[in-house]
Design a protein around this motif. Structure first.
Motif, PDB file in Angstrom:
ATOM      1  N   GLN A   1       0.652  -1.175   0.117  1.00 12.48           N
ATOM      2  CA  GLN A   1       0.082   0.017  -0.059  1.00 12.48           C
ATOM      3  C   GLN A   1       0.935   1.357   0.036  1.00 12.48           C
ATOM      4  OE1 GLN A   1      -3.704   0.005   0.385  1.00 12.48           O
ATOM      5  NE2 GLN A   1      -3.122   2.186  -0.353  1.00 12.48           N
TER       6      GLN A   1
ATOM      7  N   LEU B   1       1.431  -5.574   3.082  1.00 14.16           N
ATOM      8  CA  LEU B   1       0.029  -6.300   3.584  1.00 14.16           C
ATOM      9  C   LEU B   1       0.101  -7.559   3.137  1.00 14.16           C
ATOM     10  CD1 LEU B   1      -2.256  -3.277   2.638  1.00 14.16           C
ATOM     11  CD2 LEU B   1      -1.482  -3.768   4.657  1.00 14.16           C
TER      12      LEU B   1
ATOM     13  N   ARG C   1      -1.216 -11.066   1.824  1.00 14.57           N
ATOM     14  CA  ARG C   1      -2.378 -11.473   0.826  1.00 14.57           C
ATOM     15  C   ARG C   1      -2.037 -12.938   0.355  1.00 14.57           C
ATOM     16  NH1 ARG C   1      -4.022  -7.388   2.450  1.00 14.57           N
ATOM     17  NH2 ARG C   1      -5.071  -5.654   1.420  1.00 14.57           N
TER      18      ARG C   1
ATOM     19  N   LEU D   1      -7.890 -13.328  -4.788  1.00 11.78           N
ATOM     20  CA  LEU D   1      -7.088 -12.716  -3.600  1.00 11.78           C
ATOM     21  C   LEU D   1      -7.921 -12.743  -2.668  1.00 11.78           C
ATOM     22  CD1 LEU D   1      -4.230 -11.432  -3.612  1.00 11.78           C
ATOM     23  CD2 LEU D   1      -5.322  -9.138  -3.726  1.00 11.78           C
ATOM     24  N   GLN D   2      -7.167 -13.040  -1.230  1.00 14.19           N
ATOM     25  CA  GLN D   2      -7.841 -13.118  -0.143  1.00 14.19           C
ATOM     26  C   GLN D   2      -7.186 -12.070   0.917  1.00 14.19           C
ATOM     27  OE1 GLN D   2     -10.589 -14.573   0.440  1.00 14.19           O
ATOM     28  NE2 GLN D   2     -10.624 -15.618  -1.616  1.00 14.19           N
ATOM     29  N   LEU D   3      -7.961 -11.617   2.000  1.00 14.87           N
ATOM     30  CA  LEU D   3      -7.193 -10.542   2.813  1.00 14.87           C
ATOM     31  C   LEU D   3      -7.014 -11.471   4.255  1.00 14.87           C
ATOM     32  CD1 LEU D   3      -9.692  -7.709   1.964  1.00 14.87           C
ATOM     33  CD2 LEU D   3      -7.407  -8.103   1.129  1.00 14.87           C
ATOM     34  N   PRO D   4      -6.319 -10.777   5.238  1.00 19.15           N
ATOM     35  CA  PRO D   4      -5.907 -11.446   6.336  1.00 19.15           C
ATOM     36  C   PRO D   4      -7.156 -11.662   7.254  1.00 19.15           C
ATOM     37  CG  PRO D   4      -4.457  -9.573   5.837  1.00 19.15           C
ATOM     38  CD  PRO D   4      -5.482  -9.537   4.865  1.00 19.15           C
ATOM     39  N   ARG D   5      -8.207 -10.849   7.014  1.00 19.26           N
ATOM     40  CA  ARG D   5      -9.555 -11.126   7.945  1.00 19.26           C
ATOM     41  C   ARG D   5     -10.042 -12.628   7.866  1.00 19.26           C
ATOM     42  NH1 ARG D   5     -11.526  -7.037   4.510  1.00 19.26           N
ATOM     43  NH2 ARG D   5     -13.100  -7.969   2.869  1.00 19.26           N
ATOM     44  N   ARG D   6      -9.590 -13.198   7.043  1.00 20.50           N
ATOM     45  CA  ARG D   6     -10.123 -14.571   6.637  1.00 20.50           C
ATOM     46  C   ARG D   6      -9.396 -15.366   7.724  1.00 20.50           C
ATOM     47  NH1 ARG D   6     -10.704 -17.785   1.419  1.00 20.50           N
ATOM     48  NH2 ARG D   6     -11.483 -19.230   3.146  1.00 20.50           N
TER      49      ARG D   6
ATOM     50  N   LYS E   1      -8.002 -14.072  10.769  1.00 28.83           N
ATOM     51  CA  LYS E   1      -7.739 -13.051  11.875  1.00 28.83           C
ATOM     52  C   LYS E   1      -7.409 -13.688  13.229  1.00 28.83           C
ATOM     53  CE  LYS E   1     -12.233 -11.843  13.270  1.00 28.83           C
ATOM     54  NZ  LYS E   1     -13.217 -10.820  13.418  1.00 28.83           N
TER      55      LYS E   1
ATOM     56  N   HIS F   1      -4.817   1.491  -4.728  1.00 26.61           N
ATOM     57  CA  HIS F   1      -4.917   0.121  -3.802  1.00 26.61           C
ATOM     58  C   HIS F   1      -3.624  -0.472  -3.495  1.00 26.61           C
ATOM     59  CE1 HIS F   1      -4.592  -0.808  -8.175  1.00 26.61           C
ATOM     60  NE2 HIS F   1      -4.257  -1.830  -7.856  1.00 26.61           N
ATOM     61  N   ALA F   2      -3.997  -1.440  -2.495  1.00 24.63           N
ATOM     62  CA  ALA F   2      -2.602  -2.209  -2.695  1.00 24.63           C
ATOM     63  C   ALA F   2      -2.071  -2.921  -3.936  1.00 24.63           C
ATOM     64  CB  ALA F   2      -2.659  -3.263  -1.567  1.00 24.63           C
TER      65      ALA F   2
END
Length: 480
Positions: A249, A265, A267, A275-280, A282, A468-469
């Motif tokens: 970012q 970040l 991913r 593409l997946q984010l860390p909240r999956r 956490k 965006h990132a």
């Protein structure tokens, strides 16, 4: 009560108020003396007595062990099955951060503290309560004839009162606290979960929200526990298949638009190439082993990218890397990070570590302070992320080597409509300027937010308004 163990031989005295522990060795024994200030009981124990211990008795505390617990648990469940209106309670508890007592004072002292605390609890419990040591610093209570949470709470309060009384050792005061998970049989039992699992789920739920206190099992916790288990499995899958891919970012100077840095970040791409984010995952960052492995792979990927860009002669900017709070549970965070940096010959001035404000509420502040001060001494910048969302304190800023405050994106997005939030943002920017600390605004999404931040003197920002990132190739192109 037999207080002897094969490793700990000697004399033991109990104080009814403040326990003092003194250890000394002779040619024949090791003595442990909590010294009485008023009424005390003295036990002289010899090595010949050790062989008389039952195989179901814990050698350190004299309490029933895991095997004894299992037998008693099965007996109580059978009684409940015969008497349909019968029930019992289970409390599982362990000591918060007891490993730090072992690290600071040694396992011998840690053992004697466990013994002393177990005796305190045993003295105040009603006779019908079955008290057992499951292992390490983990204990259990089986409480017969209860039908509501009230008696579980009363029993927890009773044992917490005894355990929270301090112990004195070598003129130092050692304080202990516990986390407890509670359940009732058969109320909390299902076809797929027994009472021990229910109490364990409650204990895990408590620890996710912070240690200390008690938590009583509720059915919805099982659903939450299944979600956590899925996230843990997902994290293990990512590690097993080497899927971590850092995205970057960009951060920009708000006045002239110049690139000033990146935030790395985590991913990954799933099996459908999404593409997946860390909240999956956490909750995986609450587990030391998973969090430290994810962090290691992430750091190595970032440093590999940075080394490649440096070798290609690009005009490098600093890169920020996030640290999970649990990574500081062991006193080696700084050393591990520096070793990885040096493997890739990355100048320390090009790296910034972002810690969350909530990290400062964690136990083990000495480890955190030492790690951050060492990194600062080695030329690595320290940024405090999500500033203002935790228990903010100017004392923390004075005592920790913070170079940068990051205004949480929630504040940035709400400040247009809420005067109080705007005032908080103004205060953070003004305070940072007065303290000589950089400030970065996160989550800038529109021009109005940008103008408000510039008017207040915020110089650096990041958000979708700018970019965006970026994948590594895109970040490289931006540097070019």
């Amino acid at each position: 009560m037999n207080l002897m163990t094969p490793r700990h031989l000697g004399c033991y005295e109990l104080d009814s108020k403040v326990d003092r522990i003194r250890l000394h060795k002779t040619a024949h024994h090791l003595a442990v003396h909590p010294l009485s200030e008023n009424i005390s009981h003295q036990y002289n124990v010899h090595i010949e007595d050790v062989a008389e211990h039952s195989t179901e008795i814990d050698a350190l505390t004299g309490l029933p062990d895991q095997s004894g617990f299992n037998k008693k648990l099965n007996l109580m469940m059978r009684e409940c099955q015969i008497k349909l209106d019968e029930s019992f309670g289970l409390i599982l508890f362990d000591f918060d951060y007891f490993n730090q007592i072992n690290s600071n004072h040694g396992h011998l002292v840690g053992d004697q503290i466990l013994k002393t605390l177990a005796e305190r609890v045993q003295r105040v419990l009603p006779q019908e309560v079955f008290f057992t040591r499951l292992g390490s610093d983990e204990f259990a209570l089986l409480i017969p004839h209860i039908h509501s949470d009230a008696y579980l709470i009363e029993t927890y309060a009773l044992i917490h009162q005894e355990i929270s009384r301090p112990i004195e050792y070598l003129d130092q005061i050692i304080e202990s606290n516990i986390s407890a998970g509670c359940a009732i049989y058969p109320r909390d039992v299902t076809d797929t979960m027994n009472v021990v699992q229910a109490a364990n789920i409650a204990l895990c739920r408590l620890k996710l929200s912070g240690r200390g206190g008690y938590c009583i099992f509720k059915r919805e916790m099982q659903i939450e526990q299944n979600v956590i288990a899925q996230q843990f499995n997902c994290a293990r899958y990512i590690l097993r298949h080497n899927l971590i891919c850092p995205f970057y970012q960009p951060k920009f100077n708000l006045k002239n638009g110049q690139l000033t840095g990146f935030e790395a970040l985590l991913r990954w791409y799933d099996q459908h190439d999404q593409l997946q984010l860390p909240r999956r995952i956490k909750n995986a960052f609450e587990d030391y082993n998973l969090a430290s492995r994810l962090s290691e792979i992430m750091q190595l990927r970032v440093f590999r990218d940075m080394a490649e860009w440096i070798d290609q002669g690009l005009d490098m900017v600093p890169v920020s890397i996030n640290a999970a709070p649990v990574e500081f549970l062991k006193d080696n965070y700084a050393e591990l990070l520096l070793d990885r940096l040096d493997r890739f010959n990355i100048p320390h001035s090009l790296v910034e570590i972002e810690i969350t404000e909530h990290l400062l509420d964690e136990h083990g502040k000495a480890y955190i302070s030492r790690a951050l001060n060492k990194l600062k001494h080695e030329g690595i910048r320290i940024a405090l992320d999500d500033f203002g969302t935790g228990h903010s304190s100017l004392t923390r800023l004075a005592n920790l080597p913070v170079d940068c405050l990051k205004i949480d994106c929630d504040f940035v997005q709400r400040m247009e409509q809420e005067k109080l939030i705007f005032a908080i943002v103004q205060s953070i920017i003004s305070m940072s300027s007065n303290l000589g600390i950089d400030v970065v605004a996160e989550g800038i999404e529109n021009v109005h937010q940008l103008e408000l931040l510039k008017q207040q003197g915020c110089e650096i920002g990041q958000g979708f308004l700018f970019s965006h990132a970026l994948a590594p190739a895109e970040a490289k192109a931006l540097l070019s």
